[in-house]
Design an enzyme around this catalytic site. Structure first.
Site, PDB file in Angstrom:
ATOM      1  N   GLU A 163     -15.821  18.834  34.777  1.00 53.20           N
ATOM      2  CA  GLU A 163     -14.811  17.863  35.230  1.00 53.20           C
ATOM      3  C   GLU A 163     -15.495  16.685  35.898  1.00 53.20           C
ATOM      4  OE1 GLU A 163     -11.829  17.760  33.846  1.00 53.20           O
ATOM      5  OE2 GLU A 163     -11.374  19.737  34.649  1.00 53.20           O
ATOM      6  N   HIS A 164     -15.061  15.485  35.540  1.00 57.49           N
ATOM      7  CA  HIS A 164     -15.645  14.236  36.052  1.00 57.49           C
ATOM      8  C   HIS A 164     -17.127  14.138  35.693  1.00 57.49           C
ATOM      9  CE1 HIS A 164     -12.086  12.724  38.137  1.00 57.49           C
ATOM     10  NE2 HIS A 164     -11.822  13.979  38.400  1.00 57.49           N
ATOM     11  N   GLY A 178       2.831  13.629  33.478  1.00 56.63           N
ATOM     12  CA  GLY A 178       1.960  13.429  34.643  1.00 56.63           C
ATOM     13  C   GLY A 178       1.219  14.683  35.067  1.00 56.63           C
ATOM     14  N   LEU A 235      -2.683  16.838  31.408  1.00 63.14           N
ATOM     15  CA  LEU A 235      -3.023  17.553  30.166  1.00 63.14           C
ATOM     16  C   LEU A 235      -3.229  16.556  29.023  1.00 63.14           C
ATOM     17  CD1 LEU A 235      -0.497  20.531  30.457  1.00 63.14           C
ATOM     18  CD2 LEU A 235      -2.932  20.521  31.041  1.00 63.14           C
ATOM     19  N   SER A 236      -3.586  15.336  29.388  1.00 64.06           N
ATOM     20  CA  SER A 236      -3.923  14.300  28.400  1.00 64.06           C
ATOM     21  C   SER A 236      -2.761  13.848  27.562  1.00 64.06           C
ATOM     22  CB  SER A 236      -5.027  14.774  27.454  1.00 64.06           C
ATOM     23  OG  SER A 236      -6.228  14.724  28.105  1.00 64.06           O
ATOM     24  N   SER A 237      -1.600  13.673  28.189  1.00 63.33           N
ATOM     25  CA  SER A 237      -0.510  13.126  27.387  1.00 63.33           C
ATOM     26  C   SER A 237      -0.861  11.718  26.918  1.00 63.33           C
ATOM     27  CB  SER A 237       0.815  13.144  28.155  1.00 63.33           C
ATOM     28  OG  SER A 237       0.664  12.474  29.363  1.00 63.33           O
ATOM     29  N   SER A 238      -1.651  10.963  27.702  1.00 64.66           N
ATOM     30  CA  SER A 238      -1.973   9.605  27.238  1.00 64.66           C
ATOM     31  C   SER A 238      -2.842   9.642  25.988  1.00 64.66           C
ATOM     32  CB  SER A 238      -2.605   8.759  28.337  1.00 64.66           C
ATOM     33  OG  SER A 238      -3.369   9.519  29.193  1.00 64.66           O
ATOM     34  N   GLU A 268      -7.651   2.725  26.122  1.00 63.30           N
ATOM     35  CA  GLU A 268      -7.296   3.089  27.495  1.00 63.30           C
ATOM     36  C   GLU A 268      -8.145   2.324  28.516  1.00 63.30           C
ATOM     37  OE1 GLU A 268      -6.027   6.995  27.695  1.00 63.30           O
ATOM     38  OE2 GLU A 268      -6.025   7.077  29.881  1.00 63.30           O
ATOM     39  N   ASP A 288     -10.972  13.336  26.774  1.00 65.52           N
ATOM     40  CA  ASP A 288      -9.606  13.623  26.341  1.00 65.52           C
ATOM     41  C   ASP A 288      -9.411  13.259  24.876  1.00 65.52           C
ATOM     42  OD1 ASP A 288      -9.452  14.144  28.991  1.00 65.52           O
ATOM     43  OD2 ASP A 288      -8.150  12.470  29.501  1.00 65.52           O
TER      44      ASP A 288
HETATM   45  C1  GLA Z   1      -9.345  12.339  33.008  1.00 57.92           C
HETATM   46  C2  GLA Z   1     -10.165  11.377  32.155  1.00 57.92           C
HETATM   47  C3  GLA Z   1     -11.337  12.108  31.483  1.00 57.92           C
HETATM   48  C4  GLA Z   1     -12.162  12.879  32.502  1.00 57.92           C
HETATM   49  C5  GLA Z   1     -11.246  13.728  33.394  1.00 57.92           C
HETATM   50  C6  GLA Z   1     -11.995  14.398  34.514  1.00 57.92           C
HETATM   51  O1  GLA Z   1      -8.705  13.277  32.210  1.00 57.92           O
HETATM   52  O2  GLA Z   1      -9.338  10.796  31.169  1.00 57.92           O
HETATM   53  O3  GLA Z   1     -12.131  11.196  30.766  1.00 57.92           O
HETATM   54  O4  GLA Z   1     -12.949  12.009  33.246  1.00 57.92           O
HETATM   55  O5  GLA Z   1     -10.183  12.984  33.953  1.00 57.92           O
HETATM   56  O6  GLA Z   1     -12.885  15.329  34.021  1.00 57.92           O
END
Ligand code: GLA
Length: 411
Positions: free
Chosen positions: A53-54, A140, A143-146, A178, A190
């Site tokens: 993550e990150h 929101g 879970l990557s809705s965008s 994005e 994502d």
């Molecule tokens: C969001 C961003 C990803 C990633 C995560 C954290 O989902 O869109 O690119 O940085 O946060 O891991």
């Protein structure tokens, strides 16, 4: 009665309901043709990140899986250069002139307009459509809705065919939409997960070399996503701040070792040596990223050798690092993880996605799923007064066109 309440507490992912979408389009009020067989349906999954993550925007490693909650668009392709797309949930209309896309508006239409803009920039042909967008992803929730909207839009803009470019470039094009149009400096994870998802697998991505491969998920283990019930707060501004903090740390460490281009290049030893040069915040951000990259590698080998205790420990360590060093967790996310960790049959739990609210990912033995749902419902409510969303998801394939509607009149 109790059993019923537990069963109701767990939502399961589902296949795309083509007939329902085609009906929604027919009743949308948009000017569309009358033959159902002309309707096309595309689908893009959301994703859950197992670990890493990150790390993506630090040139590191991620391990996401596409899931059976996602975004579908049923549409009639048109010959004009116009998109009219209605949200099935809110009834809102996104109207976009492809000859004059204009600047961002600050609504969900930006993900569509941004994707169209980025596809044109990348030299891809795009065409108009009238459609209905439906999402089974909680809003929101992180879970990557965008990314799912972007990739579903990319397929609809390509008339339902696979966009004519290398899949990794397609993921990068959606990321560019994005970054440069919507204004979120997200990494590639994502969009990569939404394009490359594969049934039964997570996918490891090296965000620098872009090498990737599927990693099988263990048999007998359920993936459960728990939603705090609270939308993410300050997500965009805090996200962009974290990214700057990481860049600041990497630039400072590079003064000690000029081979460092990003936090990906920093070993635990180099980080320790750099400590006196870094402010406390930059040091903790860097410590999270350095440790998290190592945990992705350890997780892959734990999954491959079926080492269930190690998987649990890695999830716990990732959560603690995101909470204490990267500071992107929340009271509610911590409560969800603590309750899950105590539930019988839980292998491990941690927050997933950007943080600041949203969801946790939980690995739970198959035979303990119902008990897990009941424990979450009761334990989380006791601690926060909130009702969690509990979703049992499966790893699925990436964005695609769904089998077409059968012929016949829409009326
Ligand atoms: C969001 C961003 C990803 C990633 C995560 C954290 O989902 O869109 O690119 O940085 O946060 O891991």
């Amino acid at each position: 009665m109790v059993g019923y309440a537990v069963a109701m507490a767990i939502t399961r992912g589902a296949a795309v309901d083509v007939d329902r979408l085609v009906d929604a389009l027919a009743h949308s009020g948009l000017a569309v043709g009358s033959d159902r067989a002309d309707v096309r349906v595309v689908h893009a999954p959301g994703r859950v990140n197992l670990i890493g993550e990150h790390t993506d925007y630090n040139d590191g490693f991620v391990l996401p899986a596409a899931i059976d909650l996602g975004v579908s668009i049923a549409f009639w392709p048109t010959e004009d250069r116009r998109i009219e797309l209605i949200s099935a949930e809110s009834g809102e209309l996104a109207a976009i002139d492809l000859e004059d896309i204009g600047p961002r508006r600050g609504t969900w239409a930006d993900y569509i307009a941004g994707t169209a803009w980025a596809m044109v920039e990348a030299g891809l042909p795009i065409s108009g459509f009238r459609g209905v967008l439906d999402s089974t992803l909680p809003a929101g929730a992180g879970l990557s809705s965008s990314a799912a909207i972007e990739l579903a839009a990319a397929w609809a803009l390509s008339r339902g065919d696979e966009p004519a470019m290398d899949p990794m470039r397609l993921a990068q094009t959606a990321q560019h939409a994005e970054n440069a149009y919507v204004g979120v400096r997200c990494g590639l994870m994502d969009q990569f997960a939404v394009v490359f998802g594969r049934v039964g697998h997570a996918q490891v991505l090296d965000c620098r070399s872009l090498e990737h491969r599927p990693v099988a998920l263990p048999a007998g283990v359920a993936l459960i996503v728990c939603h705090t019930g609270q939308p993410r707060r300050l997500a965009t501004s805090e996200f962009n701040t974290r990214r700057q903090e990481c860049e600041r740390a990497a630039a400072e460490i590079a003064r000690l070792d000029d081979r460092v281009r990003a936090l990906r290049d920093v070993s635990p030893e180099l980080l320790e040596r750099s400590r006196p040069r870094l402010d406390a915040t930059a040091f903790r951000r860097a410590r999270h990223v350095v440790g998290e990259n190592g945990r992705v590698m350890s997780m892959i080998s734990a999954l491959e050798r079926g080492d269930i205790p190690a998987i649990g420990q890695l999830l716990a360590a990732s959560h603690a690092s995101l909470r204490d060093d990267f500071e992107v967790s929340s009271h509610e996310l911590d409560a969800l993880v603590e309750v899950a960790t105590m539930a019988p049959g839980t292998i491990g739990a941690r927050m997933t996605g950007a943080g600041f609210g949203g969801c946790t990912i939980n690995l739970v033995h198959d035979d303990a799923v119902d008990g897990f749902g009941a424990a979450m419902l009761a334990g989380y409510r006791d601690r926060t007064g909130l009702v969690p969303g509990v979703f049992m998801v499966r790893a699925v394939d990436g964005a695609h066109r769904v089998a077409d509607a059968k012929g016949g009149s829409v009326a």
